[in-house]
Design an enzyme around this catalytic site. Structure first.
Site, PDB file in Angstrom:
ATOM      1  N   GLN A  86      76.628  83.280 -23.323  1.00 32.32           N
ATOM      2  CA  GLN A  86      75.425  83.667 -24.069  1.00 32.32           C
ATOM      3  C   GLN A  86      75.658  85.025 -24.730  1.00 32.32           C
ATOM      4  OE1 GLN A  86      71.727  82.703 -21.371  1.00 32.32           O
ATOM      5  NE2 GLN A  86      73.519  82.897 -20.078  1.00 32.32           N
ATOM      6  N   HIS A 104      74.930  82.223 -28.488  1.00 30.08           N
ATOM      7  CA  HIS A 104      73.958  83.073 -29.199  1.00 30.08           C
ATOM      8  C   HIS A 104      74.595  83.881 -30.332  1.00 30.08           C
ATOM      9  CE1 HIS A 104      71.048  82.839 -25.527  1.00 30.08           C
ATOM     10  NE2 HIS A 104      70.962  81.790 -26.315  1.00 30.08           N
ATOM     11  N   SER A 171      70.422  85.684 -15.831  1.00 33.31           N
ATOM     12  CA  SER A 171      69.170  85.482 -15.094  1.00 33.31           C
ATOM     13  C   SER A 171      68.668  84.051 -15.272  1.00 33.31           C
ATOM     14  CB  SER A 171      68.118  86.478 -15.594  1.00 33.31           C
ATOM     15  OG  SER A 171      67.828  86.230 -16.958  1.00 33.31           O
TER      16      SER A 171
HETATM   17  P1  OAD Z   1      69.712  88.990 -18.448  1.00 34.26           P
HETATM   18  O1  OAD Z   1      69.594  90.444 -18.735  1.00 34.26           O
HETATM   19  O2  OAD Z   1      68.486  88.169 -18.502  1.00 34.26           O
HETATM   20  O3  OAD Z   1      70.350  88.789 -17.015  1.00 34.26           O
HETATM   21  C1  OAD Z   1      71.483  89.514 -16.637  1.00 34.26           C
HETATM   22  C2  OAD Z   1      71.899  89.080 -15.270  1.00 34.26           C
HETATM   23  O4  OAD Z   1      73.086  89.788 -14.943  1.00 34.26           O
HETATM   24  C3  OAD Z   1      70.887  89.379 -14.176  1.00 34.26           C
HETATM   25  O5  OAD Z   1      70.676  88.222 -13.385  1.00 34.26           O
HETATM   26  C4  OAD Z   1      71.552  90.498 -13.365  1.00 34.26           C
HETATM   27  O6  OAD Z   1      71.265  90.413 -11.984  1.00 34.26           O
HETATM   28  C5  OAD Z   1      73.009  90.197 -13.603  1.00 34.26           C
HETATM   29  N1  OAD Z   1      73.929  91.333 -13.433  1.00 34.26           N
HETATM   30  C6  OAD Z   1      73.706  92.639 -13.605  1.00 34.26           C
HETATM   31  N2  OAD Z   1      74.821  93.355 -13.344  1.00 34.26           N
HETATM   32  C7  OAD Z   1      75.785  92.452 -13.017  1.00 34.26           C
HETATM   33  C8  OAD Z   1      77.158  92.536 -12.634  1.00 34.26           C
HETATM   34  N3  OAD Z   1      77.783  93.713 -12.564  1.00 34.26           N
HETATM   35  N4  OAD Z   1      77.824  91.389 -12.351  1.00 34.26           N
HETATM   36  C9  OAD Z   1      77.191  90.182 -12.417  1.00 34.26           C
HETATM   37  N5  OAD Z   1      75.905  90.045 -12.764  1.00 34.26           N
HETATM   38  C10 OAD Z   1      75.202  91.156 -13.055  1.00 34.26           C
HETATM   39  O7  OAD Z   1      70.851  88.427 -19.443  1.00 34.26           O
HETATM   40  P2  OAD Z   1      71.170  86.928 -19.850  1.00 34.26           P
HETATM   41  O8  OAD Z   1      70.817  85.967 -18.787  1.00 34.26           O
HETATM   42  O9  OAD Z   1      72.543  86.908 -20.411  1.00 34.26           O
HETATM   43  O10 OAD Z   1      69.594  86.207 -25.978  1.00 34.26           O
HETATM   44  O11 OAD Z   1      70.155  86.758 -21.051  1.00 34.26           O
HETATM   45  C11 OAD Z   1      70.157  85.602 -21.804  1.00 34.26           C
HETATM   46  C12 OAD Z   1      69.774  85.900 -23.217  1.00 34.26           C
HETATM   47  O12 OAD Z   1      68.584  86.706 -23.257  1.00 34.26           O
HETATM   48  C13 OAD Z   1      70.755  86.743 -23.979  1.00 34.26           C
HETATM   49  O13 OAD Z   1      71.840  85.987 -24.478  1.00 34.26           O
HETATM   50  C14 OAD Z   1      69.929  87.294 -25.099  1.00 34.26           C
HETATM   51  C15 OAD Z   1      68.762  87.739 -24.258  1.00 34.26           C
HETATM   52  O14 OAD Z   1      67.578  87.933 -24.873  1.00 34.26           O
HETATM   53  C16 OAD Z   1      69.216  86.447 -27.239  1.00 34.26           C
HETATM   54  O15 OAD Z   1      69.176  87.577 -27.720  1.00 34.26           O
HETATM   55  C17 OAD Z   1      68.866  85.204 -27.997  1.00 34.26           C
END
Ligand code: OAD
Length: 229
Positions: A86, A104, A171
């Site tokens: 993503q 994305h 997440s």
């Molecule tokens: P999120 O910010 O929603 O989630 C990030 C995840 O990474 C969380 O579950 C954290 O616990 C975890 N995390 C943090 N530090 C970490 C580490 N060192 N190792 C492993 N995990 C860790 O980001 P995404 O799920 O990627 O889309 O969000 C999805 C989409 O929402 C993105 O692609 C973007 C955003 O809005 C668009 O802009 C369309």
């Protein structure tokens, strides 16, 4: 050769210094999605949208892959590996992963607002005066909220083909991307790596590793490379 699919999110790049979206201190605490990441935002204030993505690009250009990105590359020694991410950064590719699908979009590319096939590499700030060679303005090559995810069907086919699915640093809050993981075969092994508790409902053959990617992935990868899977 068995196929491993890695489904990654912003947490994958957190240890490279790139902010996630929904953690405390994450980007969506600092910015309003509706002002910077929707087609309506682009209509109302394209400069603000460009500024947001110019900052993202600048930070990506200053970052390097971390131990988690490198560990995924090592899997290619023994497995057919596809990364479905993503993330809009290029850190999987910089580490050396050879097969990466960006659900994305990619921040180091821009495209014509009129013709999504006209793509350009971008290594600096985009301005509202920049034009594609069809004469129309350039926008960041990213998916905004409310837009289709053109790579969705390809991502679904790839996840359905996984023997082992590694979900890392997401997440699983943003759909349709998050729903893709539910297309994994029932019998496939699933490993979910995230320091926070991620709820995924009933998902057969799932192991959760509640840890950061940079420490967990090298260990998980070593295990996959050294055992007969
Ligand atoms: P999120 O910010 O929603 O989630 C990030 C995840 O990474 C969380 O579950 C954290 O616990 C975890 N995390 C943090 N530090 C970490 C580490 N060192 N190792 C492993 N995990 C860790 O980001 P995404 O799920 O990627 O889309 O969000 C999805 C989409 O929402 C993105 O692609 C973007 C955003 O809005 C668009 O802009 C369309």
């Amino acid at each position: 050769m068995k196929r491993i699919v890695v489904f990654s999110g912003a947490g994958m790049s957190a240890e490279s210094g790139l902010k996630t979206f929904r953690d405390s201190g994450g980007l969506w605490e600092e910015y309003d999605i509706h002002e910077v990441a929707t087609p309506e935002a682009w209509e109302i204030n394209p400069e603000l949208v460009l500024d947001f993505y110019n900052q993202r690009r600048e930070q990506v250009l200053q970052s390097k892959p971390n131990a988690a990105h490198h560990a995924i590359v090592a899997l290619e020694k023994k497995f057919d590996v596809v990364v479905v991410t993503q993330n809009i950064d290029n850190l999987h590719e910089l580490a050396g992963s050879t097969n990466v699908i960006h659900l994305h979009g990619e921040i180091l590319k821009a495209r014509s607002v009129k013709n999504s096939d006209k793509l350009y590499n971008v290594n600096g700030p985009l301005s509202i005066h920049d034009r594609a060679d069809d004469g129309s303005p350039l926008r960041p090559h990213v998916v905004w909220f409310g837009e289709d995810v053109p790579m969705y069907e390809l991502g679904k086919t790839i996840i359905q083909s996984a023997d082992i699915l590694i979900i890392v640093g997401t997440s699983l809050n943003v759909f349709p991307a998050a729903g893709l993981v539910l297309h994994a075969k029932e019998e496939s092994r699933k490993i979910l790596i995230d320091p926070n508790e991620i709820s995924i409902g009933s998902f057969p053959n799932l192991i959760k590793v509640q840890e950061k990617a940079g420490s967990a992935l090298p260990r998980v990868v070593n295990d996959l490379l050294s055992n007969n899977h």
